[in-house]
Each structure stands twice: as structure tokens, then as C-alpha cells.
Scaffold this active site. Structure first.
Site, mmCIF file in Angstrom:
data_model
loop_
_atom_site.group_PDB
_atom_site.id
_atom_site.type_symbol
_atom_site.label_atom_id
_atom_site.label_comp_id
_atom_site.label_asym_id
_atom_site.label_seq_id
_atom_site.Cartn_x
_atom_site.Cartn_y
_atom_site.Cartn_z
ATOM 1 N N LEU A 1 0.816 -1.211 0.000
ATOM 2 C CA LEU A 1 0.000 0.000 0.000
ATOM 3 C C LEU A 1 0.847 1.257 0.000
ATOM 4 O O LEU A 1 0.411 2.302 -0.472
ATOM 5 C CB LEU A 1 -0.917 0.015 1.236
ATOM 6 C CG LEU A 1 -1.946 -1.104 1.321
ATOM 7 C CD1 LEU A 1 -2.679 -1.046 2.646
ATOM 8 C CD2 LEU A 1 -2.934 -1.004 0.173
ATOM 9 N N GLY A 2 2.046 1.177 0.544
ATOM 10 C CA GLY A 2 2.927 2.338 0.633
ATOM 11 C C GLY A 2 4.220 1.958 1.297
ATOM 12 O O GLY A 2 4.406 0.830 1.761
ATOM 13 N N GLY B 1 8.037 3.845 3.273
ATOM 14 C CA GLY B 1 8.751 5.011 3.772
ATOM 15 C C GLY B 1 10.035 4.592 4.443
ATOM 16 O O GLY B 1 10.508 3.462 4.293
ATOM 17 N N GLY B 2 10.609 5.513 5.217
ATOM 18 C CA GLY B 2 11.906 5.258 5.819
ATOM 19 C C GLY B 2 11.900 4.154 6.857
ATOM 20 O O GLY B 2 12.944 3.593 7.187
ATOM 21 N N PHE B 3 10.725 3.807 7.398
ATOM 22 C CA PHE B 3 10.663 2.794 8.441
ATOM 23 C C PHE B 3 10.335 1.411 7.902
ATOM 24 O O PHE B 3 10.377 0.441 8.628
ATOM 25 C CB PHE B 3 9.612 3.177 9.488
ATOM 26 C CG PHE B 3 9.957 4.395 10.272
ATOM 27 C CD1 PHE B 3 10.696 4.309 11.427
ATOM 28 C CD2 PHE B 3 9.564 5.641 9.836
ATOM 29 C CE1 PHE B 3 11.017 5.436 12.141
ATOM 30 C CE2 PHE B 3 9.879 6.772 10.552
ATOM 31 C CZ PHE B 3 10.612 6.675 11.711
ATOM 32 N N GLY B 4 9.966 1.321 6.631
ATOM 33 C CA GLY B 4 9.594 0.033 6.071
ATOM 34 C C GLY B 4 8.444 0.194 5.106
ATOM 35 O O GLY B 4 8.312 1.211 4.436
ATOM 36 N N LYS C 1 2.036 -2.965 8.959
ATOM 37 C CA LYS C 1 3.264 -2.176 8.839
ATOM 38 C C LYS C 1 4.446 -3.031 9.248
ATOM 39 O O LYS C 1 4.461 -3.617 10.332
ATOM 40 C CB LYS C 1 3.204 -0.933 9.726
ATOM 41 C CG LYS C 1 2.211 0.093 9.247
ATOM 42 C CD LYS C 1 2.324 1.357 10.060
ATOM 43 C CE LYS C 1 1.381 2.422 9.519
ATOM 44 N NZ LYS C 1 1.486 3.680 10.273
ATOM 45 N N ASP D 1 3.140 14.788 14.953
ATOM 46 C CA ASP D 1 3.330 14.714 13.501
ATOM 47 C C ASP D 1 1.983 14.733 12.777
ATOM 48 O O ASP D 1 1.707 13.896 11.914
ATOM 49 C CB ASP D 1 4.119 13.465 13.121
ATOM 50 C CG ASP D 1 4.740 13.565 11.731
ATOM 51 O OD1 ASP D 1 4.878 14.692 11.228
ATOM 52 O OD2 ASP D 1 5.098 12.524 11.160
#
Length: 840
Positions: free
Chosen positions: A534-535, A537-540, A556, A652
């Protein structure tokens, strides 16, 4: 624009009442049925194995448009389509060997039908295609719209029209992979090629051509899609018409206004047609123009002028470098190791077919990032023309790739100042181009991420007399003697770590109130082995899944988090115990070895940023929907700040962290940066974290309260009301900073000018929107003590309280604005032990 030819077509329809007096038959009446059988009057088999069964045909003697059933190859399946065929003076379809049917539109590419399928123009005015089993495959959905008949125009447009000769439905509104002269491709439409010449399906097609606010773009369908071609046009917010390109005789021309202007905004030359012509987006991403010249010939490849063969995404397949006249090779590092050795990280998929690409010898895995490095490849560029990061230095670009386990390479191109440039961070690596620096006039480098068993020492030294090498050689015996106790020490440390890991894993099951724990096998089964991403980023990365009970989840995968520790567990326990309708529900977690997984409820409409920015959004949200989303977010934050056992500051808040369900109910997500503080604490010291542009001014002092969330909320609300980002360099310089625009409009009394001008509904409710801007302005007060609490915001939104009347509209803080400019695309957040969320 459509009037003249409609009148002409309708006149023809009146003339053609006597069917037998005309050679061609371009029209049909209601209550007409055609069966895909040999009984159709024009059923023709061609020498290339294709077959057509025409039901309507326009014109005679030459290449003409017809409509009906078409198949190729073994003819086990058929398309209902518009095609060009050769005809004689009697309007019979003839069989020149080089004049095979050319399909320019089809209704059912993804659902071909069998021999015996039925096409029915019903008495209610609906065109319906049914397969032999009676199932409906395709329909125009025009029942009850006063359709009088069907017509195939001279342009190849299949039309359903009413008694007033107005178009009710037309095939031109549903383009497939082709355009014919006179056809328009509007903004919101796209050309999508078939998978191959023999496979009509589009689900696995990799390319698309579409019109955007910025011009004409061709995209490669990776995840996310990457643009490999663009013909840009300067935006003009005063134009409200749909942007479009029109295929004219001699050009593919871009227009901004729907009403045809005297001059297009740009033109892509197309050879003047002397006969039938059409353009087609091919399965390999080329946009080719075909013309009948005694046979069908390719007379132009429209994207090649800008791209050249090497700049197509799959010119040489995956992980390969294209140079010269499409010479395909696998990447070899520019710099050797200390042993003057250039290791191999890629090998050809097929040595006899180098254009099939290269495969990784050792695949990248996110749980062994300590054994990864970036190897340099000089003068290598990439096809993607939309950078992930702009105006950054090369080290920032490389570090961004290192920090993102999904990144396959850092590809950097210097700008005009020779210090900064554009940075591309592909998550899938396709064809790269071996660029000539004398041609591109700027340096370009690729740093490809590779996997080692142990990290290498990359250097250009190859001197065997190096003193350091000599010292290593002399001291080798001594080193061997010292190695034995060192080995024992290492074994001791590893055993202690193993015991600690085992204790921490056992602790996971003992903490009361923990959310549900899932096994590795359960999550792999639910996500089909983490197949649907689905998407990232920097964390996985985040993957879609379905549990055994049928409920959808989002999983996630948190990478590089090290060992489980009690602070991490305590925070999972706290977040997992939160239950509020406007907070994303943490359903559970998984933990084994160094991998961590968080299981959340699935939100089908994704994040808010997909819906609010002009040019990027999937759909224009009405004012009522935006107002509901604002209230939902406010309620979620009020709960975090005031109703939890421990006050939780999110830290955030931004559109990417607000998720929407199928009914556009909003939920706050991603607590990876959140801070838990006791009820008796009024403020807390912490390092700066969050996203530039949404950070409150007090971050510069490192002393924060829950009012930083109120400030970020104010920015999000303002973006939703204006339909633009808080910092947008595509606008004129005075409009870059949204807060600067707000301050200026307040001073001039022109707040209504900020209302999202691309939404008629927002303009209709502009007075209410302006009142909401005052709520946002209250949340954006420079002095955090003057901002309202989120519970107060909820009361204002519900009409219980009024907005503070004495507001300070001086939002200018150069320090924060400069930080937003410099750090716009950077992740300023250090990875904390208590990180809970993955991709931001």
C-alpha cells in the site's frame, strides 16, 4: 464542437431509412440484436489469423471505420470494437495481405467474449454485450436517456444519439490505447496499452499516457507510478476548463480551454496524413503513429524525439544500463574494492537476450541492512523525470536511500549551481542510461544499493606496497594468537544477547493489556506473503491483508528497530489500549527476531493528502465532507490530549497521517513520533521531530506542549480550505508560503480569494469557509498560550462557542519558513526506541 457532425450524422440517419439504397450502413435502430456468428453479413477471415464480423460500417473504397466483433490468433475470444478495414466500392471488406484490421477502440479488453456472444441495442436505448452464458460483460448504462439510435461517424466515433441529434454516449469519451484524427484526450482520461499484441488485458499493463494540470505525461506503472516523458505547459489558475490534447492532422496539440482556442499551448508534430491514420500507445511505452500507405506503416514515434531508445523504462529490462544504440549491460561498480576487485552484484537474466535485464545475485533484504552499501556508477541517469527530492546535496540524497530500506538506488543529477541537484529514490530499479556528460551538460551519478555478506571497503587503492597492508601481513601471527580469546568473548556476548532477546520475547506475552499478537505465519497468510504493497517510507512498508474472519487489515513492517525493549512495549501497550472512533485502531502486533509488525484496521480511501491538493487529488471533496473531516480530526486530538490516562502528544499531524474510511470518516494515525507525558506535566523537553511546514514555532526552543498539535492541525485545516500545500514553489514567489498568503489576505480583507477555486461547492459556501479559516488562524497563533485547546476547537466546530475575536495575523517566522524550505523533503525525525509507526 460536436454540433456539425452530429447534425450531419442525424441527417444521414434520416436518409438511410431505405437500408438497401446505400452501400455503407453506419447506423442502427433500437431493438436490434447481433450475434457473434458466421451469419453476420460481413464475417471475414484474414490471412494473419484475425477475423472481423462487422455490424456497422462507414464508407466505401479505401481504409474505413467499421464496428463489430474482432479476434486474432486462434479466435477463441472476441472484442466488441471499432476497427479500420479495407473496403471496395460496394462496401465489402476485402483481404489485402498487408491491410489487416487495425483496432482503435474496444469495449471489453479485460473481458473478451466467446463465439455466439450477443450485442443488443435495446428498446430502452442501452447497448449491452452479453457472453454466451448470458452474463453481461459490458453496457453503456444509457437506459432511460432517450436514445434514438446508433451511429458510427466518419471519425470512427461510435455514438448513441437522441431525437434532437445530441450525443448521449460516445466511444470517444472512453479511449483505450489509441487516438484517431479529431479525437480528444481530456484531463482525467488516459491511454492504457494492452499487455501485448496478443494479450488484450490491461490489468498488468505497465504504461499510461494522460493529461495533467502541468501538461502531457507518460507514466510507467511501478509502485508508485514514475513519469518517463513530459511535455509541460505553464499553469494558469484563471482557466477553469478541462485541459486536453487533440489529435489533428499534422499535430498532437495541447489546449487549456474546452472551447477550442485559436492557438494551442504546444504542439507535437505528427506527419501530415494522406490516408487513414491513428496513434497508439504500445505495450513497450512508445507512442507510434500508423498510416495506410498501400500497407500499414509506422510513420512516427512521437516520444522518441525527446527520449531516445535508452530512456524508456524497460529498454533494457530491470537493473540494467542502456548505452549507445540500446546496448544493454549489467551494472559494474565504478570504484574497485581495496583488492582492486570489482565485485559482481548483477547477472543477465539471459545472456543471449541482454534486453531482458539483470537480476540481483544477492537480493536485498530489509532485516540485514547492516550488510548493505551503495556502490557508485558515474554518468548514469534514470528515466524518471519527477524527483523525489529537489535542491539537495549528493550526501543527503545517498543518506535518504540508506535510511529507506525500500530504496534500491540513489540517483543524483547536479543542478546549475554544481552543489545541489535532484535526487531520485526508486523502490524498483528499471533501465538506467549511461549518459554522455558532454551531452547532458551536468554530472549524473547512480549509487545502487547492494547486499553483502559483510560490508566491503570501497576505495580506489590498488598498491600492493601499501604500508598498512604490510603491517597487516607482519602482525598476522600475533593477531591469530589474540583471535582465540577474542572469539570466546564474542561468543559470550552473543549468548548474552540471545538470552536477553529470549527474555524480552517472553515479556511480550506477560504484559497485561497488550493488543493481540500475531504469528509470522498468520501475517504471511493474511497478506499473501506481503504481496500487495500500500505504501512505503523510511521505516519500512505497509501491506494490505485479510484476516481469517474476513476483515481487512494494514500491516506495517518496521525494519531496523533492533531488539525489543520495555519502552517500546510500554508504548505499544498504551497506544493499543486507546479506543476512539477518530483514532486508527491498532488491532495487534507481531515480533520475531529483529522484525516488528503492527496490524491496523484497513482504511479504504487512504490518506487525506490524496484528496485535498489541486492537481494531485483523486476527487474534489465537497465542503460538507471537508467540514466533517476537520471535526473528526479535532475530536481525535482532543481525546489524545485530554481523555487518555496519560496525555499523548502526537507530534506529527499532517494530511499523510489522517486516514479516511469508505465513508470518508477521518482517523488520526501514525503515533511513531508521539510523546506520552504525565497529567501533572505542563510541558516537556524533547528533540525536534515532525515534518517541516507543520512544526510550531516553539520547536526551536525544544520546550513543547500539546499546543504543537493544535498548530499542525491549523496548517492541515488551512490546506484543506485552500486546496493547496503549505509551501508550493509552482506558484509565484509571493504565494509560496500559505501562511504568508493568509496574512496578506487578512490585511487586505480578501480571505475569500483563498477558498479552493477548483471546487464550485467550496465557492458556493465561501462565507462558511472563511469562518473556518478564522478557526485555523486561532490554532496558528505564534504564542502557543493563545491557541485554543483541541476540546475548545471541537466546541467551536459544533457551534457551542465562538472563535476568539482578537487574533494576531502576523504568522511570519523566518526561522520556521526557512526550515520548511530547506527541509521540505527531508525526514528530520531521529528513530526513537518508542517508534510505533512505519512509513510516514
Amino acid at each position: 464542437m460536436r454540433g456539425p457532425w452530429i447534425c450531419y450524422c442525424f441527417s444521414l440517419f434520416l436518409i438511410l431509412n431505405c437500408y438497401s439504397t446505400s452501400a455503407d450502413y453506419p447506423t442502427a435502430n433500437l431493438s436490434t440484436t447481433w450475434a457473434n456468428t458466421e451469419s453476420l453479413p460481413h464475417s471475414v477471415n484474414f490471412t494473419d489469423g484475425s477475423r472481423v464480423r462487422a455490424i456497422v460500417l462507414r464508407g466505401s473504397f479505401g481504409p474505413k471505420f467499421a464496428c463489430g466483433f474482432y479476434c486474432n490468433g486462434t479466435c477463441t475470444s472476441y472484442l466488441f470494437s471499432v476497427f479500420i478495414v479495407q473496403t471496395n466500392s460496394a462496401s465489402d471488406i476485402i483481404l489485402p495481405d498487408s491491410g489487416f484490421p487495425q483496432v482503435v477502440w474496444s469495449a471489453n479488453r479485460d473481458h473478451p467474449v466467446s463465439y455466439g456472444a450477443i450485442l443488443n441495442l435495446t428498446a430502452t436505448g442501452e447497448l449491452v454485450l452479453q457472453d454466451v452464458d448470458g452474463s453481461t460483460v459490458w453496457t453503456t448504462n444509457t437506459t432511460g436517456k432517450s436514445v434514438s439510435g446508433l451511429n458510427l461517424t466518419d471519425d470512427g466515433n461510435l455514438v448513441l444519439f437522441d431525437i434532437n441529434s445530441s450525443v448521449v454516449w460516445q466511444s470517444f469519451d472512453y479511449p483505450t490505447d489509441c487516438l484517431v484524427p479529431g479525437q480528444i484526450l481530456f484531463q482525467g482520461q488516459q491511454l492504457i496499452p494492452s499487455v501485448s499484441s496478443t494479450n488484450w488485458m490491461t490489468q498488468k499493463a505497465l504504461f499510461s499516457l494522460q493529461v495533467t494540470d502541468n501538461g502531457l505525461f507518460a507514466y510507467f506503472g511501478s509502485n508508485p507510478p514514475q513519469a518517463y516523458y513530459s511535455r509541460r505547459v505553464s499553469g494558469n489558475d484563471t482557466f477553469t476548463g478541462r485541459r486536453h490534447v487533440r489529435f489533428l492532422n499534422g499535430s498532437l496539440s495541447f489546449f487549456i480551454l474546452t472551447a477550442e482556442p485559436s492557438d494551442p499551448d504546444f504542439m507535437i508534430p505528427v506527419p501530415q496524413a494522406s490516408s487513414a491514420q491513428y496513434m497508439k500507445l504500445m505495450p513497450d511505452g512508445h507512442l507510434k503513429v500508423f498510416e495506410w500507405q498501400a500497407r500499414w506503416l509506422v510513420v512516427a514515434d512521437l516520444l522518441d524525439t525527446n527520449l531516445g531508445e535508452c530512456n524508456y523504462p524497460l529498454s533494457c529490462g530491470r537493473n540494467a544500463i542502456c548505452s549507445g544504440n540500446q546496448q544493454c549491460t549489467c551494472p559494474v561498480p565504478s570504484s574497485p574494492t581495496t583488492d582492486n576487485f570489482r565485485p559482481e552484484f548483477f547477472r543477465a537474466v539471459d545472456n543471449r537476450q541482454p534486453n531482458l535485464g539483470c537480476s540481483e545475485i544477492t537480493p536485498l533484504t530489509c532485516n540485514t541492512t547492516q550488510h548493505q552499501t551503495l556502490f557508485p556508477f558515474e554518468n548514469v541517469t534514470y528515466f524518471n523525470i519527477i524527483a523525489d527530492m529537489e535542491k539537495v546535496d549528493i550526501e543527503t540524497c545517498k543518506q535518504a536511500c540508506v535510511n529507506n530500506c525500500s530504496c534500491k538506488a540513489a540517483i543524483f543529477q547536479y543542478g546549475s549551481d554544481t552543489l545541489n541537484g535532484d535526487c531520485y529514490l526508486p523502490s524498483e530499479l528499471f533501465t538506467m542510461t549511461n549518459a554522455d556528460p558532454d551531452v547532458i551538460h551536468r554530472n549524473a551519478s547512480a549509487f545502487i544499493k547492494v547486499q553483502f555478506i559483510t560490508p566491503p571497503d570501497v576505495t580506489s587503492s590498488d598498491d600492493d606496497s601499501d604500508p598498512a597492508r604490510l603491517a597487516i601481513f607482519i602482525t598476522t601471527p600475533v593477531s591469530f594468537l589474540l583471535f582465540i580469546p577474542l572469539l570466546g568473548f564474542i561468543i559470550y556476548i552473543l549468548d548474552k544477547r540471545r538470552q536477553a532477546t529470549q527474555m524480552e520475547e517472553e515479556f511480550l506475552g506477560e504484559v497485561p493489556g497488550m493488543p493481540n499478537r500475531y504469528t509470522s505465519e498468520e501475517l504471511r497468510t493474511a497478506t499473501e506473503n506481503f504481496n500487495k504493497k500500500l505504501g512505503e517510507g523510511g521505516f519500512g512498508a505497509v501491506f494490505e491483508g485479510i484476516l481469517e474472519d474476513g476483515s481487512k487489515i494494514a500491516v506495517k513492517c518496521l525494519e531496523c528497530l533492533g531488539q525489543v525493549n520495555k519502552s517500546f512495549l510500554a508504548e505499544v501497550q498504551s497506544i493499543g489500549s486507546i479506543h476512539h472512533v477518530n483514532l486508527l485502531t491498532l488491532r495487534g502486533f507481531g515480533a520475531w527476531k529483529s522484525q516488528r509488525f503492527l496490524v491496523y484496521e484497513f482504511m479504504s480511501n487512504g490518506s487525506l493528502d490524496r484528496w485535498i491538493y489541486h492537481g494531485d487529488r483523486e476527487h474534489v471533496l465537497e465542503w460538507r465532507c471537508r467540514k466533517k473531516i476537520i471535526l473528526d480530526v479535532a475530536k481525535g486530538l482532543a481525546y489524545l490530549h485530554e481523555d487518555c490516562r496519560q496525555k499523548i502528544i502526537h507530534l506529527d499531524i499532517k494530511p499523510q497521517n489522517i486516514l479516511l474510511d469508505s465513508d470518508f470518516n477521518a482517523k488520526v494515525s501514525d503515533f511513531g513520533l508521539s510523546k506520552l507525558i504525565d497529567r501533572n506535566q505542563t510541558q516537556v523537553m524533547t528533540t525536534m521531530r515532525g515534518t517541516p511546514g507543520y512544526l510550531a514555532p516553539e520547536w526551536l526552543s525544544s520546550v513543547i506542549t500539546e499546543k504543537v498539535d493544535v498548530y499542525s492541525f491549523g496548517i492541515v485545516v488551512l490546506e484543506m480550505l485552500c486546496g493547496r500545500k503549505k509551501f508550493d514553489t509552482s506558484l509565484s514567489e509571493e504565494g509560496w508560503h500559505l501562511l504568508g498568503v493568509l496574512q496578506k489576505c487578512w490585511e487586505q480583507g480578501t480571505l475569500q480569494d483563498m477558498v479552493d477555486k477548483y471546487s464550485e461547492d467550496m465557492q458556493t459556501h465561501s462565507s462558511e469557509v472563511v469562518e473556518m479559516m478564522k478557526v485555523a488562524s486561532w490554532c496558528l497563533q505564534y504564542d502557543y498560550t493563545k491557541r485554543p485547546s483541541m476540546s475548545t476547537v471541537v466546541k467551536v466546530l459544533e457551534g457551542v462557542m465562538e472563535v476568539e475575536s482578537r487574533l494576531d495575523y502576523n504568522f511570519t517566522d523566518p526561522r520556521m519558513q526557512n526550515a520548511a524550505v530547506v527541509e521540505e523533503e527531508k525526514d528530520m525525525t531521529p528513530l526513537m526506541a518508542s517508534v510505533l509507526s512505519g512509513p510516514r
